[in-house]
Design a protein around this motif. Structure first.
Motif, mmCIF file in Angstrom:
data_model
loop_
_atom_site.group_PDB
_atom_site.id
_atom_site.type_symbol
_atom_site.label_atom_id
_atom_site.label_comp_id
_atom_site.label_asym_id
_atom_site.label_seq_id
_atom_site.Cartn_x
_atom_site.Cartn_y
_atom_site.Cartn_z
ATOM 1 N N ASN A 50 0.846 -1.181 0.000
ATOM 2 C CA ASN A 50 0.000 0.000 0.000
ATOM 3 C C ASN A 50 0.891 1.245 0.000
ATOM 4 N N TRP A 51 0.406 2.326 -0.627
ATOM 5 C CA TRP A 51 1.233 3.539 -0.706
ATOM 6 C C TRP A 51 1.508 4.136 0.666
ATOM 7 N N ARG A 52 0.722 3.767 1.677
ATOM 8 C CA ARG A 52 0.950 4.296 3.024
ATOM 9 C C ARG A 52 2.088 3.558 3.750
ATOM 10 N N ASP A 53 2.499 2.416 3.250
ATOM 11 C CA ASP A 53 3.483 1.590 3.942
ATOM 12 C C ASP A 53 4.911 1.940 3.536
ATOM 13 N N ASN A 54 5.855 1.517 4.393
ATOM 14 C CA ASN A 54 7.303 1.583 4.137
ATOM 15 C C ASN A 54 7.855 3.008 4.047
ATOM 16 N N TRP A 55 7.218 3.951 4.731
ATOM 17 C CA TRP A 55 7.797 5.284 4.923
ATOM 18 C C TRP A 55 8.689 5.253 6.167
ATOM 19 N N ARG A 95 10.916 6.751 1.536
ATOM 20 C CA ARG A 95 10.051 5.569 1.395
ATOM 21 C C ARG A 95 10.739 4.531 0.516
ATOM 22 N N TRP A 96 10.544 3.264 0.883
ATOM 23 C CA TRP A 96 10.986 2.149 0.053
ATOM 24 C C TRP A 96 9.854 1.819 -0.923
ATOM 25 N N PHE A 97 10.141 1.980 -2.219
ATOM 26 C CA PHE A 97 9.129 1.702 -3.228
ATOM 27 C C PHE A 97 9.040 0.219 -3.546
ATOM 28 N N SER A 98 10.086 -0.512 -3.260
ATOM 29 C CA SER A 98 10.126 -1.951 -3.462
ATOM 30 C C SER A 98 11.119 -2.513 -2.446
ATOM 31 N N PRO A 99 11.240 -3.831 -2.324
ATOM 32 C CA PRO A 99 12.249 -4.383 -1.407
ATOM 33 C C PRO A 99 13.679 -4.044 -1.823
ATOM 34 N N TYR A 100 13.847 -3.484 -3.018
ATOM 35 C CA TYR A 100 15.186 -3.238 -3.541
ATOM 36 C C TYR A 100 15.568 -1.759 -3.605
ATOM 37 N N LEU A 101 14.613 -0.884 -3.887
ATOM 38 C CA LEU A 101 14.929 0.524 -4.123
ATOM 39 C C LEU A 101 14.079 1.433 -3.244
ATOM 40 N N GLY A 102 14.723 2.488 -2.750
ATOM 41 C CA GLY A 102 14.028 3.493 -1.961
ATOM 42 C C GLY A 102 14.552 4.879 -2.289
ATOM 43 N N PHE A 103 13.883 5.898 -1.771
ATOM 44 C CA PHE A 103 14.287 7.287 -2.003
ATOM 45 C C PHE A 103 14.109 8.070 -0.709
ATOM 46 N N ARG A 104 15.062 8.979 -0.422
ATOM 47 C CA ARG A 104 14.941 9.793 0.776
ATOM 48 C C ARG A 104 15.420 11.212 0.504
ATOM 49 N N LYS A 214 10.173 -3.922 15.053
ATOM 50 C CA LYS A 214 9.258 -3.752 13.941
ATOM 51 C C LYS A 214 9.259 -2.332 13.418
ATOM 52 N N TYR A 215 9.495 -1.359 14.290
ATOM 53 C CA TYR A 215 9.372 0.039 13.888
ATOM 54 C C TYR A 215 10.674 0.835 13.984
ATOM 55 N N VAL A 216 11.745 0.243 14.504
ATOM 56 C CA VAL A 216 12.970 1.011 14.746
ATOM 57 C C VAL A 216 14.178 0.254 14.187
ATOM 58 N N ASP A 217 15.056 0.990 13.481
ATOM 59 C CA ASP A 217 16.347 0.481 13.014
ATOM 60 C C ASP A 217 17.450 1.405 13.528
ATOM 61 N N PHE A 218 18.615 0.820 13.745
ATOM 62 C CA PHE A 218 19.822 1.621 13.984
ATOM 63 C C PHE A 218 20.619 1.643 12.686
ATOM 64 N N GLY A 256 2.681 0.672 7.739
ATOM 65 C CA GLY A 256 3.020 -0.744 7.660
ATOM 66 C C GLY A 256 4.452 -0.947 7.216
ATOM 67 N N ARG A 257 4.964 -2.134 7.519
ATOM 68 C CA ARG A 257 6.319 -2.474 7.133
ATOM 69 C C ARG A 257 6.317 -3.873 6.542
#
Length: 418
Positions: A50-55, A95-104, A214-218, A256-257
């Motif tokens: 969904n477009w709301r996920d992976n931000w 946001r990650w647009f796919s499991p491979y590519l994202g943009f920030r 689930k919601y936090v990365d270092f 969502g993630r």
């Protein structure tokens, strides 16, 4: 529909030209019937969300050091040649647009210190300024691309590249003064110094990400940013200046993630089952066409004889997927049709014959599988539609008998017989 209706229709049109036209049309339709072929697929996973996920939002801090023109001031006055590493701070979102590519979008700012690049101007020692940059960066999840998508992977390496803008201002020397042009040697001198330098830097780097929850990365990342020669308000020496940074911080997931996936090959069995039903119907249509042709050949019509054809089942098969005895939703209509036929013919009994394909499983295993398939259909007729069990007999043929020798997958089937 009862066959007696067909006989009556034939009697009414006996000897007429209209009947001949109907026969010709039927012959053409039968001759043009074709068989549905097997379905092929691309056996690969496709990911979507969904477009709301992976931000995500990033907050970080670290240190940076500019690599600009080198001078001799530091050699002449070691007491003022201090550390050139200074603190920097960052904020980003993307946001990650796919499991491979994202943009920030990433903002970085802080103070900068560097040697005054002027030979003979030892009184300056080192210079300083402040800067802030905003870049758009393309990110690549190398582990998902090379090692397969894993939404629960703990450690990832993410290369990134970007382009943006940078503002550098507040230039001062070691004593808090703006260097005067008269004190600079002729080879570096200029009469025009800007209070703010605007540049378009290019950025590249590596991010090392560790999943904490689930919601936090270092994350820890090393990055290098490349500027035009006038970035530090001195244009001499190399035409490219750079800023190297080492940063760490936390990334917070928004929404969502993870990723949903589908593989079209997972639906081959269902498609093959539908193809089988279409081919069965076409075979029945061919048989009906032949019967009509035989009746027409008897014109003028013989004496009308009533014949009850309600015993002809509407659908004679129930198909299953590989190694399964579960009735598919698409096959429920066939069980329903058989139940309706049995209700309309209370004196009839049927045999529920189960089969399995010969290319998978042993003969003994397939015999048990075909028996379970037949029993599943019987249970559905008894429990769901109230058909008396003594009117239903199950038989298992396993893979020893192949009703469709040319189409192995079609033999994952139950056939109703009288």
């Amino acid at each position: 529909m009862k066959t007696r209706n067909l006989y009556l229709a034939m009697a009414l049109c006996a000897g007429s030209l209209a009947c001949g036209n109907v026969a010709n049309a039927q012959d053409v339709f039968v001759d043009d019937a074709v068989t549905v072929t097997e379905f092929t697929c691309d056996n690969s996973n496709h990911y979507f969300s969904n477009w709301r996920d992976n931000w995500f939002i990033e907050i970080g801090a670290g240190a940076n050091q500019p690599l600009v023109e080198k001078g001799t001031a530091g050699k002449a006055m070691q007491t003022v040649d201090g550390k050139k590493w200074t603190a920097s701070y960052s904020f980003g979102f993307g946001r990650w647009f796919s499991p491979y590519l994202g943009f920030r979008i990433k903002a970085i700012g802080g103070a900068l210190h560097w040697d005054t690049p002027v030979a003979g101007a030892e009184q300056y020692g080192w210079s300083r300024s402040k800067h802030v940059s905003l870049t758009g960066e393309l990110m690549w999840d190398m582990f998902n691309s090379l090692g397969g998508v894993n939404p629960n992977r703990v450690f990832s390496i993410i290369p990134f590249v970007g382009l943006g803008g940078d503002a550098n201002w507040g230039y001062k020397n070691h004593f808090g003064e703006q260097p005067a042009a008269s004190n600079i040697l002729s080879e570096y001198s200029t009469t025009h110094r800007k209070s703010v330098q605007w540049t378009l830097p290019v950025t590249a780097g590596l991010q090392f990400r560790v999943r904490l929850g689930k919601y936090v990365d270092f994350f820890a990342e090393a990055r290098a940013t490349f500027y035009a020669d006038n970035w530090n308000n001195v244009a001499t020496g190399s035409s490219i200046e750079s800023l190297v940074s080492a940063m760490g911080g936390f990334s917070f997931n928004i929404g969502g993630r993870g990723w949903n996936k589908f593989n079209e090959c997972n639906y081959v069995s269902q498609i093959a089952a539908l193809n089988g039903q279409v081919n069965d119907l076409r075979a029945q249509l061919l048989a009906c066409g032949q019967e009509v042709a035989n009746l027409q050949s008897q014109l003028p019509c013989p004496e009308v004889v009533e014949k009850d054809c309600v015993n002809a089942p509407l659908m004679a098969t129930v198909r299953f997927t590989l190694n399964s005895d579960k009735i598919l939703p698409t096959e429920e209509v066939n069980v329903y049709s058989m139940a309706e036929w049995l209700k309309a013919n209370p004196n009839e009994k049927i045999v529920i014959a189960g089969y399995a394909d010969k290319d998978t499983g042993t003969s003994e295993y397939n015999m048990g599988l075909s028996e379970r398939r037949a029993q599943a259909v019987k249970d559905e007729l008894v429990n769901t539609y109230g058909i008396a069990a003594d009117r239903l007999e199950t038989k298992a043929f396993g893979s020893d008998v192949q009703e469709y020798p040319s189409h192995n997958d079609w033999n994952r089937i139950v056939i109703f017989k009288q």
